[in-house]
Scaffold this motif. Structure first.
Motif, PDB file in Angstrom:
ATOM      1  N   THR A 335       0.834  -1.210   0.000  1.00 47.12           N
ATOM      2  CA  THR A 335       0.000   0.000   0.000  1.00 47.12           C
ATOM      3  C   THR A 335       0.866   1.255   0.000  1.00 47.12           C
ATOM      4  O   THR A 335       0.559   2.241  -0.680  1.00 47.12           O
ATOM      5  N   THR A 336       1.967   1.231   0.734  1.00 46.65           N
ATOM      6  CA  THR A 336       2.875   2.377   0.755  1.00 46.65           C
ATOM      7  C   THR A 336       3.477   2.640  -0.618  1.00 46.65           C
ATOM      8  O   THR A 336       3.581   3.792  -1.069  1.00 46.65           O
ATOM      9  N   LYS A 337       3.859   1.588  -1.328  1.00 46.34           N
ATOM     10  CA  LYS A 337       4.437   1.752  -2.662  1.00 46.34           C
ATOM     11  C   LYS A 337       3.413   2.301  -3.653  1.00 46.34           C
ATOM     12  O   LYS A 337       3.760   3.109  -4.522  1.00 46.34           O
ATOM     13  N   LEU A 339       0.835   4.281  -2.958  1.00 46.26           N
ATOM     14  CA  LEU A 339       0.493   5.676  -2.643  1.00 46.26           C
ATOM     15  C   LEU A 339       1.702   6.598  -2.589  1.00 46.26           C
ATOM     16  O   LEU A 339       1.542   7.808  -2.403  1.00 46.26           O
ATOM     17  N   GLU A 340       2.900   6.052  -2.750  1.00 47.91           N
ATOM     18  CA  GLU A 340       4.107   6.879  -2.643  1.00 47.91           C
ATOM     19  C   GLU A 340       4.153   8.031  -3.638  1.00 47.91           C
ATOM     20  O   GLU A 340       4.558   9.151  -3.277  1.00 47.91           O
ATOM     21  N   PRO A 341       3.722   7.864  -4.911  1.00 45.38           N
ATOM     22  CA  PRO A 341       3.785   8.986  -5.863  1.00 45.38           C
ATOM     23  C   PRO A 341       2.789  10.105  -5.563  1.00 45.38           C
ATOM     24  O   PRO A 341       2.948  11.219  -6.080  1.00 45.38           O
ATOM     25  N   VAL A 342       1.784   9.833  -4.753  1.00 45.32           N
ATOM     26  CA  VAL A 342       0.750  10.834  -4.478  1.00 45.32           C
ATOM     27  C   VAL A 342       1.296  11.854  -3.484  1.00 45.32           C
ATOM     28  O   VAL A 342       1.752  11.470  -2.393  1.00 45.32           O
ATOM     29  N   ILE A 345      -0.331  12.612   0.588  1.00 43.64           N
ATOM     30  CA  ILE A 345      -0.924  11.336   1.003  1.00 43.64           C
ATOM     31  C   ILE A 345       0.134  10.248   1.075  1.00 43.64           C
ATOM     32  O   ILE A 345       0.174   9.441   2.017  1.00 43.64           O
ATOM     33  N   GLY A 346       1.018  10.217   0.076  1.00 40.89           N
ATOM     34  CA  GLY A 346       2.078   9.216   0.094  1.00 40.89           C
ATOM     35  C   GLY A 346       3.020   9.405   1.270  1.00 40.89           C
ATOM     36  O   GLY A 346       3.436   8.434   1.908  1.00 40.89           O
ATOM     37  N   PHE A 347       3.354  10.674   1.587  1.00 40.69           N
ATOM     38  CA  PHE A 347       4.227  10.965   2.721  1.00 40.69           C
ATOM     39  C   PHE A 347       3.573  10.550   4.040  1.00 40.69           C
ATOM     40  O   PHE A 347       4.207   9.905   4.889  1.00 40.69           O
ATOM     41  N   THR A 349       1.134   8.393   4.488  1.00 37.75           N
ATOM     42  CA  THR A 349       0.976   6.940   4.543  1.00 37.75           C
ATOM     43  C   THR A 349       2.269   6.258   4.968  1.00 37.75           C
ATOM     44  O   THR A 349       2.271   5.325   5.773  1.00 37.75           O
ATOM     45  N   ASP A 350       3.389   6.754   4.432  1.00 34.00           N
ATOM     46  CA  ASP A 350       4.680   6.181   4.785  1.00 34.00           C
ATOM     47  C   ASP A 350       4.973   6.351   6.271  1.00 34.00           C
ATOM     48  O   ASP A 350       5.458   5.418   6.938  1.00 34.00           O
TER      49      ASP A 350
END
Length: 369
Positions: A335-337, A339-342, A345-347, A349-350
């Motif tokens: 899931t982290t991978k 959403l990472e480009p977003v 939200i990616g930050f 989530t990580d």
């Protein structure tokens, strides 16, 4: 100390806000979930114990104690349980730092055994009521015997003289504009005044003396195991067994981890089985409709909420090893991978996944005990 108690009781909303802010900031402390996290965990433990003490001060305020919602205990069981839970995390971190991963389970087992003993004592002293939040919240459920204040003789209800007049007043004078109600009220007052005038003072003193000398209404005795078994039969025994399973389940889990290791499926499946058996017993004794009335278990609203809470705690098995290492962690990382480009939200989530993985390494965060 009394000055501090008064300040806490007068400013309880401010105290709660301050505690929530402080406990939230502890998750942002540097070196949290690192190899040398004794300092941050010590701060968290101290804040947790202070919070528990403040809650105990608020709950034992005189206005709270006279409400009758929960009977006070001579020993502060909820405060003791909360303090043990806060200390357990610090004990785990210190034991792992100085004695290693394997030997830390000896210290955790001692802590869990201490919580079991306190909870069993609370379970007994509360009259074998269901423990709410593991004993941290007093169960104010009233016993069925305490709800009836009338005296029965030969199976019939006996009313005292003033109860009879009160009964007439309640049934005929509910509406003050009712003619019959006004008439009954007038007759009742006339009868009371006439009796007071006709009875000499010495006779009234003699009549009231037994009432004065008679001890106050005896407190309802707490149920014992023998009374529960005699009144509830098999379902009473099952209820007691279910609560004991719920209380001892964390200790059983830790002892089997200590023997087989955290990566073994044996402690995981055994703990899950104990939880399922306890929940099944509770459902059986509370939902059986073919029992006699005196054998039925009626849950209060707080106890129904406790049952829901225990069911939600089953979700923690997804966060315990070996299930977490084999399945849950892979899902979180994938899931982290994704959403990472977003942006943003990616930050976030990580960071959230890092906190979850870090918290999962601590038994006490995922124990649910």
């Amino acid at each position: 100390m009394e000055t501090y108690k008064r300040w806490v009781r007068l400013n309880k909303d401010y105290v709660h806000s301050l505690e929530s802010l402080a406990n939230g900031l502890t998750w942002l402390l540097p070196e949290r979930f690192s190899d040398s996290e004794i300092g941050p965990e010590a701060v968290t433990t101290i804040l947790g114990i202070i919070t528990a003490i403040n809650e105990h001060i608020i709950d034992t305020a005189p206005t709270q104690m006279h409400r009758g919602s929960a009977e006070p205990y001579s020993f502060p069981y909820p405060l003791c349980i909360s303090a043990l839970k806060d200390l357990e995390t610090l004990i785990e971190v210190v034991a792992q730092h100085y004695y290693g991963e394997d030997k830390k389970w000896n210290f955790i087992a001692v802590t869990e055994a201490s919580k079991v003993l306190v909870r069993l004592a609370l379970f007994r002293n509360s009259g074998y009521k269901m423990l709410l939040h593991g004993g941290e919240t007093p169960n104010g459920k009233k016993q069925s015997d305490a709800s009836t204040s009338q005296h029965k003789i030969g199976g019939f209800t006996r009313h005292e003289g003033h109860h009879e007049s009160g009964y007439l007043m309640n049934n005929h004078a509910q509406n003050p504009w009712n003619l019959e109600g006004r008439a009954m009220s007038a007759l009742n007052r006339f009868g009371e005044n006439a009796r007071m005038v006709s009875d000499p003072a010495w006779l009234r003193r003699v009549q009231h003396q037994p009432a004065i000398m008679q001890p106050p209404t005896s407190l309802v005795q707490r149920p014992t195991i023998s009374t529960i078994l005699s009144e509830k039969g098999l379902h009473g025994a099952l209820f007691l067994a279910g609560e004991v399973l719920f209380i001892t389940r964390p200790l059983i889990y830790v002892l089997f981890i200590r023997k087989y290791g955290i990566r073994s499926w044996i402690p995981w499946f055994l703990s899950l089985t104990v939880d399922f058996v306890g929940m099944g017993i509770l459902s059986k004794v509370t939902e059986s409709g073919r029992l006699r009335k005196e054998q039925q278990f009626h849950l209060s609203n707080s106890e129904k909420d406790e049952v829901k809470r225990r069911k939600l705690l089953l979700a923690l098995y997804l966060m315990r090893d070996p299930f977490f290492s084999k399945y849950t962690r892979q899902r979180l990382e994938s899931t982290t991978k994704v959403l990472e480009p977003v942006p943003i939200i990616g930050f976030l989530t990580d960071k959230i996944v890092d906190l979850i993985i870090g918290a999962q390494t601590r038994y006490t965060y995922m124990s649910g005990s």
